[in-house]
Design a protein around this motif. Structure first.
Motif: not given
Length: 243
Positions: A51-58
């Protein structure tokens, strides 16, 4: 830069195998970029959750070179590229397709945890109280700690043990200065905290660097031990009729 070989698991609950793909790489790429290249140019039917590709959605949890990791946080320049990079789904949960697992068991466990119960006379909250609880609220529910936990992964004790993710949630509730619920019975009998033997493997894979073992599991174990196995406390509880 040369192409790098990726061995990506393809299959479903009935079975499957690793398939090799040659992917051109560039500086700054992460494993999820390579998976997107495979999906875009080589195998459009490759199933992957992200989903986020920012290591925040898991969402993009997988096993990269045999280790549970977020694909969006696994930089290729941190991996040996002279041999194939393996990407497999999380082993602990039932496979749906390719890299996508069914993690719904975790949400069912979450429903069983006794919720926050505010106390009437609220004490003054100090910054240390806030910092202690805030650490647990960093959890992004990637379930990598659940995947690496040998009680769940190797011994499949899902009916008796809730896993490290939910000890983090329990710790966040138990250590909240305004919470008045008593969850010691739940932690001992339903959550099965006694099954954890403190290997710290959950702490090692946490992308938010939560000290799961030291700051959540061990303090909860101590609370359960005090409540049920300390003879002095047992004597005074019997004497004064308290829990």
């Amino acid at each position: 830069m040369p192409d790098v070989t990726f061995k990506v698991y393809r299959g479903d609950a009935k079975g499957g195998k690793a398939v090799e793909y040659a992917v051109p790489i560039s500086p700054g790429m992460v494993v999820l970029d390579a998976i997107h290249y495979i999906q875009g140019y080589l195998s459009p039917d490759l199933a992957v959750r992200w989903n986020c590709k920012a290591a925040k959605c898991g969402s993009c949890s997988a096993e990269v070179n045999g280790k549970p990791a977020l694909m969006c946080k696994s930089r290729l320049d941190s991996l040996p590229i002279d041999k194939p990079i393996t990407v497999y789904p999380m082993k602990t949960f039932p496979l749906i397709k390719d890299l996508v697992c069914d993690v719904s068991w975790n949400f069912e466990v979450n429903k069983k945890i006794p919720p926050y119960q505010p106390i009437e006379k609220k004490p003054k909250i100090f910054q240390d109280d806030v910092d202690r609880v805030q650490e647990f609220r960093k959890c992004i529910e990637c379930f990598l700690c659940q995947d690496v936990c040998h009680v769940l992964r190797e011994h499949e004790k899902k009916a008796e043990f809730v896993g490290p993710r939910f000890f983090v949630r329990l710790a966040g509730l138990e250590m909240h200065p305004n919470d008045g619920a008593d969850r010691s019975e739940f932690m001992k009998n339903t959550a099965g905290i006694g099954w954890c033997n403190i290997t710290k493997c959950c702490t090692e894979v946490c992308p938010e660097e939560i000290h799961i073992t030291d700051n959540a599991i061990i303090p909860l174990k101590e609370r359960v031990a005090d409540r049920f196995f300390d003879p002095v406390r047992w004597f005074f509880r019997k004497l004064f009729g308290t829990k």
